[in-house]
Motif scaffolding. Structure first.
Motif, mmCIF file in Angstrom:
data_model
loop_
_atom_site.group_PDB
_atom_site.id
_atom_site.type_symbol
_atom_site.label_atom_id
_atom_site.label_comp_id
_atom_site.label_asym_id
_atom_site.label_seq_id
_atom_site.Cartn_x
_atom_site.Cartn_y
_atom_site.Cartn_z
ATOM 1 N N PHE A 1 58.024 30.069 50.402
ATOM 2 C CA PHE A 1 57.840 31.515 50.425
ATOM 3 C C PHE A 1 56.952 31.893 49.249
ATOM 4 N N GLY A 2 56.117 32.910 49.430
ATOM 5 C CA GLY A 2 55.250 33.324 48.335
ATOM 6 C C GLY A 2 54.725 34.729 48.507
ATOM 7 N N VAL A 3 54.267 35.305 47.401
ATOM 8 C CA VAL A 3 53.636 36.623 47.402
ATOM 9 C C VAL A 3 52.409 36.557 46.497
ATOM 10 N N GLY A 4 51.490 37.497 46.680
ATOM 11 C CA GLY A 4 50.289 37.545 45.853
ATOM 12 C C GLY A 4 49.756 38.951 45.723
ATOM 13 N N PHE A 5 48.995 39.144 44.649
ATOM 14 C CA PHE A 5 48.388 40.450 44.393
ATOM 15 C C PHE A 5 46.988 40.218 43.840
ATOM 16 N N LYS A 6 46.010 40.910 44.405
ATOM 17 C CA LYS A 6 44.620 40.766 43.967
ATOM 18 C C LYS A 6 44.012 42.138 43.724
ATOM 19 N N TYR A 7 43.294 42.254 42.596
ATOM 20 C CA TYR A 7 42.634 43.518 42.272
ATOM 21 C C TYR A 7 41.420 43.228 41.391
ATOM 22 N N ASN A 8 40.268 43.705 41.830
ATOM 23 C CA ASN A 8 39.025 43.590 41.047
ATOM 24 C C ASN A 8 38.753 42.164 40.567
ATOM 25 N N GLY A 9 38.944 41.187 41.433
ATOM 26 C CA GLY A 9 38.613 39.820 41.076
ATOM 27 C C GLY A 9 39.684 39.060 40.339
#
Length: 356
Positions: free
Chosen positions: A316-324
């Motif tokens: 299981f996993g989660v991720g967050f991406k913002y402006n590179g």
């Protein structure tokens, strides 16, 4: 626990019968990198397209639009063993890319009790020292487009360094080769062939230090361990599909087949090869928030009543991406769906486009 682990390391290091070659080695290079991939049961060989493709499928490096840096840390066996990874990749031109990565898997501060008892038979705790057992893998990757649209290839050159305190150390070299293909309707295919020439590790034994281990186990009179190890080739074959919903939502799923040329407890196993399937998916929202899951490591485990039970490893996993800047987390059992220890894995990816 550290004392027990030290004893296990030394016992594994000392075979009952000396051989010139050991068949298996460098398993630390098969654990995997990037929390995003680990959260999907490592089923990413067809769609890996960032700096971490240097590990999963170097052909995917061709998709880089700018330089990228990746870092990862995870702990195993109740934080006794630490696994660290750093990778950097950059496009060379419109048709080629380059990458380099370093992996370290180590147990530090192990108690060396081989000199605990002095010549007079007295226990002297001042004679206890500390040592580390560490494995290092340095990989240099190259990727290039082929004349067929959507088709690319990649190669890895690997240098392996393994150290067991002052007792022994080894050097090894190996090669990987891979291809990746993407169609106009978002189907993706990938093949990663690891250790295609078999990876050789040549050990150097410190006989003086090793003699202390022999003398510490009374009556055993062990011989020196093997001086050469080989890593047999492995294949990872994958197919993936990307779906888009209402512009803001995406779902990317992949099925992989992990092939080892040996007979083991994999769900499909013959005398020629064993096949272990893996499934992973990533659900994304506005290319910013990600939810991931997967299943892999399917094994036919022998039970106490001699029956077999199919087990698997959920992830299981989660991720967050913002402006590179991308931060990922994975929660995974290193074995199967039982009550074994779970590991928390964190990784960071930085796209240099944020500086432009």
């Amino acid at each position: 626990m550290r004392l027990l682990l030290a004893s296990l390391i030394l016992l594994v290091f000392i075979p009952l019968n000396a051989q010139t070659t050991r068949k298996y080695s460098n398993e630390f290079m098969n654990i995997g990198v990037d929390a995003a991939a680990l959260g999907q049961s490592n089923a990413v060989v067809a769609r890996s397209n960032d700096v971490n493709a240097g590990y999963w499928n170097p052909a995917g490096l061709i998709n880089l639009e700018d330089n990228q840096l990746a870092l990862m840390h995870s702990s195993y066996f109740a934080n006794i063993a630490n696994y660290d990874y750093a990778g950097f990749a950059m496009p060379l031109d419109d048709n080629s890319a380059f990458g380099v990565s370093l992996i370290r898997f180590a147990v530090d501060d192990i108690l060396d009790t081989t000199q605990l008892i002095d010549e007079q038979g007295n226990v002297n705790y001042d004679r206890i020292s500390l040592f580390s057992t560490a494995d290092y893998g340095l990989t240099v990757s190259y990727s290039r487009n082929l004349p067929i649209q959507g088709l690319s290839y990649g190669v890895n050159a690997k240098i392996i360094r393994r150290i067991i305190g002052d007792f022994a150390s080894s050097w090894g070299v190996g090669l990987d080769a891979a291809i990746q293909f993407e169609t106009d309707n978002n189907w993706k295919f990938g093949v990663m062939a690891r250790d295609i020439t078999t990876t050789y590790n040549s050990w150097s034994i410190n006989e003086e230090e090793f003699a202390k281990v022999q003398n510490a186990v009374e009556g055993q009179n062990q011989e020196l361990p093997e001086t050469t190890e080989i890593t047999i080739p492995k294949l990872q074959i994958g197919v993936a599909k990307l779906y888009r919903f209402h512009y803001d939502y995406t779902l990317e799923a992949e099925i992989d087949l992990n092939v080892r040329f040996e007979q083991n407890n994999d769900v499909i196993s013959t005398s020629f090869a064993s096949i272990n399937p893996a499934f992973g998916f990533e659900f994304g929202y506005i290319d910013m928030i990600y939810l991931r899951g997967g299943m892999g490591n399917f094994q036919n485990e022998l039970q106490i009543d001699n029956s077999e039970q199919l087990t698997f490893q959920p992830t299981f996993g989660v991720g967050f991406k913002y402006n590179g800047i991308q931060v990922d987390y994975a929660f995974t059992d290193i074995g199967d769906q039982s009550v074994a220890l779970y590991s928390n894995v964190f990784s960071l990816k930085l796209d240099f486009s944020i500086f432009r």
